[in-house]
Structures are given as C-alpha cells and as structure tokens.
Design a protein around this motif. Structure first.
Motif, PDB file in Angstrom:
ATOM      1  N   VAL A   1       0.837  -1.203   0.000  1.00 46.94           N
ATOM      2  CA  VAL A   1       0.000   0.000   0.000  1.00 46.94           C
ATOM      3  C   VAL A   1       0.872   1.253   0.000  1.00 46.94           C
ATOM      4  CG1 VAL A   1      -1.641   1.355   1.377  1.00 46.94           C
ATOM      5  CG2 VAL A   1      -2.018  -1.092   1.033  1.00 46.94           C
ATOM      6  N   ARG A   2       1.924   1.250   0.807  1.00 41.85           N
ATOM      7  CA  ARG A   2       2.828   2.405   0.830  1.00 41.85           C
ATOM      8  C   ARG A   2       3.442   2.641  -0.542  1.00 41.85           C
ATOM      9  NH1 ARG A   2       5.694   3.647   6.347  1.00 41.85           N
ATOM     10  NH2 ARG A   2       4.148   2.821   7.777  1.00 41.85           N
ATOM     11  N   LYS A   3       3.821   1.551  -1.209  1.00 40.62           N
ATOM     12  CA  LYS A   3       4.415   1.676  -2.540  1.00 40.62           C
ATOM     13  C   LYS A   3       3.421   2.295  -3.517  1.00 40.62           C
ATOM     14  CE  LYS A   3       7.316   0.488  -5.925  1.00 40.62           C
ATOM     15  NZ  LYS A   3       7.484   1.653  -6.744  1.00 40.62           N
ATOM     16  N   VAL A   4       2.187   1.859  -3.468  1.00 36.19           N
ATOM     17  CA  VAL A   4       1.168   2.397  -4.358  1.00 36.19           C
ATOM     18  C   VAL A   4       0.942   3.884  -4.073  1.00 36.19           C
ATOM     19  CG1 VAL A   4      -1.301   2.333  -4.919  1.00 36.19           C
ATOM     20  CG2 VAL A   4      -0.004   0.200  -4.751  1.00 36.19           C
TER      21      VAL A   4
ATOM     22  N   ASP B   1       3.861   5.872  -5.399  1.00 36.94           N
ATOM     23  CA  ASP B   1       3.787   5.968  -6.853  1.00 36.94           C
ATOM     24  C   ASP B   1       2.736   6.993  -7.294  1.00 36.94           C
ATOM     25  OD1 ASP B   1       5.766   4.057  -7.049  1.00 36.94           O
ATOM     26  OD2 ASP B   1       4.405   2.416  -7.614  1.00 36.94           O
ATOM     27  N   LEU B   2       1.625   7.035  -6.589  1.00 39.03           N
ATOM     28  CA  LEU B   2       0.566   7.995  -6.916  1.00 39.03           C
ATOM     29  C   LEU B   2       0.989   9.448  -6.605  1.00 39.03           C
ATOM     30  CD1 LEU B   2      -2.600   6.117  -5.660  1.00 39.03           C
ATOM     31  CD2 LEU B   2      -1.952   6.572  -8.041  1.00 39.03           C
TER      32      LEU B   2
END
Length: 70
Positions: A60-63, A66-67
């Motif tokens: 979730v942190r990666k997403v 990225d956003l």
C-alpha cells in the motif's frame, strides 16, 4: 486439527481459525490433551497474520508513493 500450507491460507481464514482457538481456550472447552497443539497453532496463525499485514502495508505504501509522484 489439520495444518494448512501458508499459500492455501488467507488472512480471513487465519483470523477466523485463531478466534475459534481462542474461544475454545477462554471457554475452557479446549481438551487438555491438545491444548499445547492449539497454542502452537495459534502462534503460527499470529505470525502469519502479522507477516500478511506487514506485506500489505508495504504494498500500500508503494502504491501511495507511486501515486504521489508527478
């Protein structure tokens, strides 16, 4: 009590099984002869749930990162 492979187990299934084990222990309905097995299985389930939550948090942190990038 058949142990499942980690790959066959979902978080929801692990959580439900853990709740069942805890209910049996707390209510005193857990057979003394299998109590240690139930405690060991509960420990496995707790580890599995923690690992699953940690992995989900990382994804979730990666997403989110990225956003946030333009």
């Amino acid at each position: 009590m058949a142990a499942r492979k980690k790959s066959d187990l979902t978080y929801a299934q692990a959580s439900t099984e853990l709740e069942d084990i805890l209910d049996a222990i707390e209510s005193g309905t857990a057979d003394v002869d299998v109590l240690s097995e139930k405690v060991e299985r509960a420990a496995e389930l707790i580890r599995f749930c923690r690992e699953t939550l940690a992995g989900t948090e990382l994804r979730v942190r990666k997403v989110v990162e990225d956003l946030a990038q333009p």
